[in-house]
Write a protein that holds these residues in place. Structure first.
Motif, PDB file in Angstrom:
ATOM      1  N   SER A 415       0.836  -1.204   0.000  1.00  0.00           N
ATOM      2  CA  SER A 415       0.000   0.000   0.000  1.00  0.00           C
ATOM      3  C   SER A 415       0.873   1.256   0.000  1.00  0.00           C
ATOM      4  N   TYR A 416       1.942   1.242   0.787  1.00  0.00           N
ATOM      5  CA  TYR A 416       2.884   2.366   0.793  1.00  0.00           C
ATOM      6  C   TYR A 416       3.626   2.458  -0.541  1.00  0.00           C
ATOM      7  N   SER A 438      -2.891   4.637   3.933  1.00  0.00           N
ATOM      8  CA  SER A 438      -1.918   3.666   4.455  1.00  0.00           C
ATOM      9  C   SER A 438      -1.585   3.960   5.915  1.00  0.00           C
TER      10      SER A 438
END
Length: 481
Positions: A415-416, A438
């Motif tokens: 996600s990051y 995130s």
């Protein structure tokens, strides 16, 4: 056989003559008399040389001549067991028991029959009933036999109990001392082992195996300092006790005392045959000390003894990578891959090396191969997408992130990574929203973003957002206090 009849070592001609007499007897050429002991020797000779028909014939002729010899009946029963004629063997054993019920071989052979017939409970019952009827070495032998039966029955706690009983009766029995070392570790009964071996040492302070077993029990409880002390006592008694050196080395490694571990493992090399595991352990210690040249030297020595161990070549490669010696790292990792083509870890390392050399295409090929090998591993996807990011393939990175999420579900690190790719694409607003999302779900994984691209911290909006979530996290922590 010669251990049972040591005089045969001095006069092999005597056995030769006995065998010739037996051959003459079989062919009817001689009416010479063979006594019971001679028949026993002949049966044992043929049995040990896998000449079962001759052994059986000798046993039958012997029993015909000495029908009331329980020893000969037991020898024939043993041959029947080897021939898998279990019912016939048991009938002979019952006959032998009438003639002499004090021979432990009778009960051991009965046990063998029951085990062969998968009647484990009866095998154990035979020995359990007889143990108290014997003393001395016979009792010890039956206890050890019972431990083996419990092992066959997979009653592992009873194996430990039986070996413990054996050592309480015969504290210096080497076979029991060797076996209980393994079963202590297997059953995890370290505290009992400590009490048992402490009692043995109190009565027999020069029993080096008891000191060693005490050390392994302490080591099983992660009491490494006490383990080392016990092993050192074993070495005072027997300075060439190589397993004590090995275990001291392992204990020092667990304590992260790498210099001490190296010293003791090198002493092991002085008194024992070189082994790959010892060289590898020394290499590991040097690697932990960041002495990579020495680490590679010992890994190589290990690989010379075990040339098919791919892990050793990989470790050499990793040691080169730590020094940014990418070309040599590639050579070593390629050697590992030649032996084991299906290790994603090797492919990832190889891909990383090529990326460091700006050979991005080759790097991505190997990282993609790692993903195909382990499509459910977060780490393989993470490394592949990192490679795409470093190489500037941002659109492809988004495509692969979608594939990863579909395969794995939501994963904080990825996600990051998606946020980082959006910033790299110039999609600042989308990147900020993705980063905020995130941070809401997994603030502690923000380090993945920074590891991927530290320059993102130069972005004011990114820095402000991360700082805000850190303040919020600290505030929540104080409120809980």
């Amino acid at each position: 056989m010669n251990q049972d009849f040591p005089f045969l070592n001095d006069d092999p001609e005597e056995l030769k003559e006995l065998l010739q007499q037996f051959e003459n007897l079989k062919s009817g050429q001689s009416h010479s008399f063979l006594d019971e002991d001679s028949f026993e020797l002949i049966i044992d000779y043929y049995d040990e040389h896998d000449e079962l028909p001759n052994a059986m014939q000798a046993a039958e002729m012997a029993i015909e001549q000495f029908p009331y010899s329980s020893t000969l009946l037991l020898k024939k029963a043993n041959l029947l067991i080897e021939s898998k004629k279990y019912q016939e063997a048991m009938a002979l054993l019952e006959k032998a028991s009438i003639l002499d019920s004090t021979d432990i071989n009778l009960y051991i052979l009965q046990t063998d029959v029951y085990l062969a017939m998968n009647m484990h409970e009866k095998a154990a019952a035979i020995l359990e009933e007889q143990i108290n009827a014997f003393e001395g070495q016979d009792k010890t032998e039956l206890l050890l036999e019972l431990a083996d039966v419990y092992d066959d029955c997979e009653e592992f706690e009873k194996v430990f109990d039986c070996l413990k009983l054996t050592l309480e009766y015969d504290p210096n029995n080497e076979e029991a001392l060797h076996k209980i070392c393994f079963w202590t570790e297997f059953t995890g009964r370290n505290e009992e082992s400590i009490r048992l071996h402490t009692n043995i040492i109190n009565e027999h302070p020069y029993n080096h195996l008891a000191w060693f077993n005490l050390g392994t029990a302490y080591q099983g409880l992660k009491l490494y300092e006490k383990a080392i002390d016990a092993y050192n006592y074993a070495l005072v008694i027997d300075e060439k006790f190589e397993y004590a050196y090995r275990n001291i080395g392992d204990a020092y490694i667990r304590l992260r005392k790498y210099s001490e571990a190296i010293e003791i493992l090198k002493k092991h090399l002085e008194i024992a045959k070189p082994e790959d595991v010892i060289y590898e352990a020394i290499g590991h210690c040097y690697e932990r000390q960041r002495k990579y040249t020495q680490a590679r030297y010992y890994y190589r020595k290990a690989s010379h003894l075990s040339p098919s161990d791919d892990k050793l070549y990989y470790k050499i490669g990793v040691a080169y990578m730590t020094e940014s010696n990418w070309e040599n790292a590639i050579k070593s990792i390629m050697s590992a891959i030649k032996i084991n083509k299906n290790c994603a870890e090797y492919l990832i390392a190889l891909g990383q090396c090529y990326l460091e050399l700006d050979k991005n295409k080759e790097g991505l090929i190997h990282l993609l191969a790692a993903v195909r090998l382990r499509p459910t591993s977060v780490n393989t996807w993470q490394e592949f997408i990192r490679g795409l990011y470093i190489s500037g393939y941002y659109d492809e990175a988004i495509i692969q992130l979608d594939a990863a999420f579909e395969k794995l579900g939501h994963k904080p690190a990825l996600s990051y990574y998606r946020a980082a790719v959006m910033f790299a694409q110039g999609k600042t607003k989308e990147g900020i929203l993705q980063l905020e999302n995130s941070l809401q779900h997994s603030p502690k994984h923000v380090k993945k973003l920074i590891e991927l691209d530290p320059t993102l911290l130069q972005h004011p909006a990114v820095l402000e957002l991360i700082a805000r979530y850190k303040r919020t996290t600290r505030k929540k922590g104080k409120e809980k206090e």
